[in-house]
Scaffold this motif. Structure first.
Motif, PDB file in Angstrom:
ATOM      1  N   VAL A   1       0.812  -1.226   0.000  1.00  0.00           N
ATOM      2  CA  VAL A   1       0.000   0.000   0.000  1.00  0.00           C
ATOM      3  C   VAL A   1       0.843   1.274   0.000  1.00  0.00           C
ATOM      4  CG1 VAL A   1      -1.902  -1.147   1.174  1.00  0.00           C
ATOM      5  CG2 VAL A   1      -0.170   0.035   2.523  1.00  0.00           C
ATOM      6  N   ILE A   2       2.133   1.144   0.273  1.00  0.00           N
ATOM      7  CA  ILE A   2       2.986   2.335   0.391  1.00  0.00           C
ATOM      8  C   ILE A   2       2.996   3.192  -0.876  1.00  0.00           C
ATOM      9  CG2 ILE A   2       5.355   3.139   0.721  1.00  0.00           C
ATOM     10  CD1 ILE A   2       5.763   0.888   2.711  1.00  0.00           C
ATOM     11  N   PRO A   3       3.189   2.612  -2.076  1.00  0.00           N
ATOM     12  CA  PRO A   3       3.188   3.449  -3.283  1.00  0.00           C
ATOM     13  C   PRO A   3       1.876   4.205  -3.477  1.00  0.00           C
ATOM     14  CG  PRO A   3       4.086   1.290  -3.775  1.00  0.00           C
ATOM     15  CD  PRO A   3       3.497   1.209  -2.409  1.00  0.00           C
ATOM     16  N   TYR A   4       0.752   3.585  -3.133  1.00  0.00           N
ATOM     17  CA  TYR A   4      -0.542   4.242  -3.275  1.00  0.00           C
ATOM     18  C   TYR A   4      -0.668   5.412  -2.291  1.00  0.00           C
ATOM     19  CZ  TYR A   4      -1.700  -0.045  -5.845  1.00  0.00           C
ATOM     20  OH  TYR A   4      -1.710  -1.074  -6.740  1.00  0.00           O
ATOM     21  N   VAL A   5      -0.177   5.196  -1.077  1.00  0.00           N
ATOM     22  CA  VAL A   5      -0.202   6.272  -0.077  1.00  0.00           C
ATOM     23  C   VAL A   5       0.694   7.423  -0.516  1.00  0.00           C
ATOM     24  CG1 VAL A   5       0.367   6.879   2.308  1.00  0.00           C
ATOM     25  CG2 VAL A   5      -0.741   4.696   1.818  1.00  0.00           C
ATOM     26  N   ILE A   6       1.860   7.085  -1.082  1.00  0.00           N
ATOM     27  CA  ILE A   6       2.781   8.114  -1.575  1.00  0.00           C
ATOM     28  C   ILE A   6       2.104   8.972  -2.646  1.00  0.00           C
ATOM     29  CG2 ILE A   6       4.886   8.503  -2.920  1.00  0.00           C
ATOM     30  CD1 ILE A   6       6.129   6.127  -1.465  1.00  0.00           C
ATOM     31  N   LEU A   7       1.386   8.323  -3.554  1.00  0.00           N
ATOM     32  CA  LEU A   7       0.690   9.062  -4.610  1.00  0.00           C
ATOM     33  C   LEU A   7      -0.354  10.009  -4.030  1.00  0.00           C
ATOM     34  CD1 LEU A   7       0.122   6.395  -7.412  1.00  0.00           C
ATOM     35  CD2 LEU A   7       1.621   8.378  -7.492  1.00  0.00           C
ATOM     36  N   LEU A   8      -1.099   9.542  -3.036  1.00  0.00           N
ATOM     37  CA  LEU A   8      -2.125  10.373  -2.422  1.00  0.00           C
ATOM     38  C   LEU A   8      -1.506  11.580  -1.722  1.00  0.00           C
ATOM     39  CD1 LEU A   8      -5.027  10.904  -1.583  1.00  0.00           C
ATOM     40  CD2 LEU A   8      -4.690   9.361   0.361  1.00  0.00           C
ATOM     41  N   VAL A   9      -0.479  11.330  -0.912  1.00  0.00           N
ATOM     42  CA  VAL A   9       0.174  12.417  -0.176  1.00  0.00           C
ATOM     43  C   VAL A   9       0.849  13.388  -1.129  1.00  0.00           C
ATOM     44  CG1 VAL A   9       1.989  12.978   1.481  1.00  0.00           C
ATOM     45  CG2 VAL A   9       0.499  11.013   1.894  1.00  0.00           C
ATOM     46  N   LEU A  10       1.552  12.844  -2.126  1.00  0.00           N
ATOM     47  CA  LEU A  10       2.264  13.694  -3.082  1.00  0.00           C
ATOM     48  C   LEU A  10       1.299  14.577  -3.867  1.00  0.00           C
ATOM     49  CD1 LEU A  10       5.010  14.394  -4.329  1.00  0.00           C
ATOM     50  CD2 LEU A  10       4.645  12.543  -5.981  1.00  0.00           C
ATOM     51  N   SER A  11       0.152  14.029  -4.235  1.00  0.00           N
ATOM     52  CA  SER A  11      -0.844  14.802  -4.975  1.00  0.00           C
ATOM     53  C   SER A  11      -1.343  15.976  -4.149  1.00  0.00           C
ATOM     54  CB  SER A  11      -2.016  13.903  -5.369  1.00  0.00           C
ATOM     55  OG  SER A  11      -1.606  12.871  -6.231  1.00  0.00           O
ATOM     56  N   LEU A  12      -1.598  15.742  -2.875  1.00  0.00           N
ATOM     57  CA  LEU A  12      -2.070  16.810  -2.000  1.00  0.00           C
ATOM     58  C   LEU A  12      -0.985  17.864  -1.775  1.00  0.00           C
ATOM     59  CD1 LEU A  12      -4.004  14.663   0.635  1.00  0.00           C
ATOM     60  CD2 LEU A  12      -4.997  16.209  -1.065  1.00  0.00           C
ATOM     61  N   VAL A  13       0.258  17.405  -1.614  1.00  0.00           N
ATOM     62  CA  VAL A  13       1.370  18.333  -1.398  1.00  0.00           C
ATOM     63  C   VAL A  13       1.589  19.208  -2.628  1.00  0.00           C
ATOM     64  CG1 VAL A  13       3.862  18.508  -1.070  1.00  0.00           C
ATOM     65  CG2 VAL A  13       2.538  16.917   0.327  1.00  0.00           C
ATOM     66  N   VAL A  14       1.602  18.581  -3.802  1.00  0.00           N
ATOM     67  CA  VAL A  14       1.801  19.332  -5.047  1.00  0.00           C
ATOM     68  C   VAL A  14       0.646  20.301  -5.279  1.00  0.00           C
ATOM     69  CG1 VAL A  14       1.918  19.142  -7.558  1.00  0.00           C
ATOM     70  CG2 VAL A  14       3.238  17.581  -6.137  1.00  0.00           C
ATOM     71  N   GLY A  15      -0.570  19.844  -4.977  1.00  0.00           N
ATOM     72  CA  GLY A  15      -1.725  20.723  -5.112  1.00  0.00           C
ATOM     73  C   GLY A  15      -1.623  21.930  -4.205  1.00  0.00           C
ATOM     74  N   TYR A  16      -1.197  21.705  -2.978  1.00  0.00           N
ATOM     75  CA  TYR A  16      -1.055  22.802  -2.011  1.00  0.00           C
ATOM     76  C   TYR A  16       0.019  23.786  -2.464  1.00  0.00           C
ATOM     77  CZ  TYR A  16       0.304  25.300   2.208  1.00  0.00           C
ATOM     78  OH  TYR A  16       0.639  26.294   3.111  1.00  0.00           O
ATOM     79  N   ILE A  17       1.167  23.257  -2.882  1.00  0.00           N
ATOM     80  CA  ILE A  17       2.278  24.123  -3.296  1.00  0.00           C
ATOM     81  C   ILE A  17       1.913  24.941  -4.528  1.00  0.00           C
ATOM     82  CG2 ILE A  17       4.633  24.133  -4.219  1.00  0.00           C
ATOM     83  CD1 ILE A  17       5.225  21.718  -2.455  1.00  0.00           C
ATOM     84  N   SER A  18       1.320  24.263  -5.533  1.00  0.00           N
ATOM     85  CA  SER A  18       0.964  24.983  -6.760  1.00  0.00           C
ATOM     86  C   SER A  18      -0.110  26.035  -6.502  1.00  0.00           C
ATOM     87  CB  SER A  18       0.478  23.997  -7.825  1.00  0.00           C
ATOM     88  OG  SER A  18      -0.702  23.336  -7.402  1.00  0.00           O
ATOM     89  N   HIS A  19      -1.025  25.764  -5.582  1.00  0.00           N
ATOM     90  CA  HIS A  19      -2.079  26.724  -5.268  1.00  0.00           C
ATOM     91  C   HIS A  19      -1.557  27.886  -4.434  1.00  0.00           C
ATOM     92  CE1 HIS A  19      -5.531  28.273  -2.861  1.00  0.00           C
ATOM     93  NE2 HIS A  19      -6.119  28.226  -4.038  1.00  0.00           N
ATOM     94  N   PHE A  53       1.699  29.023  -4.206  1.00  0.00           N
ATOM     95  CA  PHE A  53       2.726  29.855  -4.848  1.00  0.00           C
ATOM     96  C   PHE A  53       2.411  30.192  -6.299  1.00  0.00           C
ATOM     97  CE2 PHE A  53       4.809  27.474  -1.428  1.00  0.00           C
ATOM     98  CZ  PHE A  53       5.361  28.522  -0.703  1.00  0.00           C
ATOM     99  N   GLY A  54       1.311  29.690  -6.798  1.00  0.00           N
ATOM    100  CA  GLY A  54       0.926  30.017  -8.173  1.00  0.00           C
ATOM    101  C   GLY A  54      -0.569  29.876  -8.339  1.00  0.00           C
ATOM    102  N   THR A  55      -1.325  30.752  -7.753  1.00  0.00           N
ATOM    103  CA  THR A  55      -2.787  30.628  -7.696  1.00  0.00           C
ATOM    104  C   THR A  55      -3.458  30.639  -9.072  1.00  0.00           C
ATOM    105  OG1 THR A  55      -2.898  33.019  -7.325  1.00  0.00           O
ATOM    106  CG2 THR A  55      -2.971  31.608  -5.380  1.00  0.00           C
ATOM    107  N   ASP A  56      -2.820  31.225 -10.046  1.00  0.00           N
ATOM    108  CA  ASP A  56      -3.410  31.290 -11.387  1.00  0.00           C
ATOM    109  C   ASP A  56      -2.897  30.192 -12.303  1.00  0.00           C
ATOM    110  OD1 ASP A  56      -4.776  33.579 -10.647  1.00  0.00           O
ATOM    111  OD2 ASP A  56      -3.115  34.896 -11.221  1.00  0.00           O
ATOM    112  N   MET A  57      -2.202  29.221 -11.736  1.00  0.00           N
ATOM    113  CA  MET A  57      -1.589  28.181 -12.563  1.00  0.00           C
ATOM    114  C   MET A  57      -2.633  27.277 -13.202  1.00  0.00           C
ATOM    115  SD  MET A  57       1.470  25.568 -11.482  1.00  0.00           S
ATOM    116  CE  MET A  57       2.484  26.960 -10.958  1.00  0.00           C
ATOM    117  N   TYR A  58      -3.677  26.904 -12.452  1.00  0.00           N
ATOM    118  CA  TYR A  58      -4.716  26.004 -12.967  1.00  0.00           C
ATOM    119  C   TYR A  58      -6.094  26.594 -12.679  1.00  0.00           C
ATOM    120  CZ  TYR A  58      -0.763  22.806 -13.025  1.00  0.00           C
ATOM    121  OH  TYR A  58       0.465  22.244 -13.245  1.00  0.00           O
ATOM    122  N   ALA A  59      -7.012  26.369 -13.608  1.00  0.00           N
ATOM    123  CA  ALA A  59      -8.346  26.939 -13.462  1.00  0.00           C
ATOM    124  C   ALA A  59      -9.341  25.968 -12.838  1.00  0.00           C
ATOM    125  CB  ALA A  59      -8.870  27.384 -14.828  1.00  0.00           C
ATOM    126  N   SER A  60      -9.026  24.672 -12.864  1.00  0.00           N
ATOM    127  CA  SER A  60      -9.965  23.684 -12.328  1.00  0.00           C
ATOM    128  C   SER A  60      -9.233  22.404 -11.951  1.00  0.00           C
ATOM    129  CB  SER A  60     -11.045  23.360 -13.364  1.00  0.00           C
ATOM    130  OG  SER A  60     -10.463  22.700 -14.481  1.00  0.00           O
TER     131      SER A  60
END
Length: 248
Positions: free
Chosen positions: A22-40, A42-49
């Motif tokens: 299950v570790i790789p799946y957990v990594i994907l979930l955590v990484l997705s949230l971290v990347v989403g937080y960082i991109s939002h 430090f770059g609020t206009d990067m993605y529209a949806s």
């Protein structure tokens, strides 16, 4: 067909019963949230949806490359571990052909790759909804599916390379190291005519979006044909060695 399905099921159970499954799946979930937080943040206009965020991050230039590395680590030992643990002899004395046994392992590798991709899509979309919302932008389900297809091709080819190396070397560490190294250098472009026939510049099919191309003179159909040829070559090499190798 029923016997082959049982072989695939057996191989899947071997993977899923590991404590680290299950570790790789957990990594994907955590990484997705971290990347989403960082991109939002430090770059609020990067993605529209959420759809736009998901489709962009799925590509090999985004989380797609991390996903590929996780797939390589998770499947590299599917053959080589049988040799290191001494279970290959017991596997081959069953009333199954070597081709069927190896084919079931390869199908399991592809199923594992698909499962990782689906989890990545779900995790990225969830992260996108949290930080960007559902509305806005022009991206939709079709855009996500297109990026998913690009990432599937990228991951599947690397999984096939790892699968072949595991057969040839019988060493999980070498297989993982060599394949991950390849993912690190595949973005290098050599400005020579011959290089378009090399595997690496043809791997990321998303480069053809919006009329682009990895190199001058390359087309989407050219890359697809070349990828099919390389994949067939890798599988032929792996199956040929596995069928003829003496495990006594």
């Amino acid at each position: 067909m029923r016997n082959f399905n049982l072989l695939v099921l057996n191989e899947w159970l071997k993977i899923s019963k590991k404590r680290s499954h299950v570790i790789p799946y957990v990594i994907l979930l955590v990484l997705s949230l971290v990347v989403g937080y960082i991109s939002h943040t430090f770059g609020t206009d990067m993605y529209a949806s959420a759809a736009e965020f998901t489709s962009d991050m799925l590509r090999p230039t985004g989380i797609g490359q991390v996903l590929t590395i996780l797939v390589i680590i998770g499947t590299a030992g599917i053959v080589s571990r049988e040799y290191s643990q001494g279970t290959i002899k017991f596997l081959l004395i069953r009333a199954r052909s070597r081709t069927a046994i190896l084919a079931s392992k390869y199908v399991t590798v592809l199923l594992y790759t698909l499962s990782m991709l689906l989890v990545a899509v779900a995790a990225l979309f969830l992260s996108g909804v949290v930080f960007y919302g559902l509305s806005g932008g022009e991206a939709g389900i079709s855009t996500i599916l297109t990026s998913l297809l690009y990432s599937m091709v990228y991951c599947a080819v690397y999984a096939t390379i790892g699968f072949m190396l595991g057969i040839l070397t019988k060493t999980t560490g070498v297989t993982i190291g060599a394949t991950i190294f390849a993912t690190m250098i595949d973005k290098v472009v050599i400005p020579r005519e011959f290089y378009k026939y090399v595997l690496f510049p043809n791997l990321d099919l998303s480069a053809y979006q919006n009329g682009g191309a990895p190199m001058q003179g390359m087309t989407l159909s050219f890359s697809i044909v070349l990828l099919c040829g390389y994949t067939a070559l890798f599988l032929l090499a792996g199956f040929a060695v596995f069928r003829r190798r003496d495990v006594a």
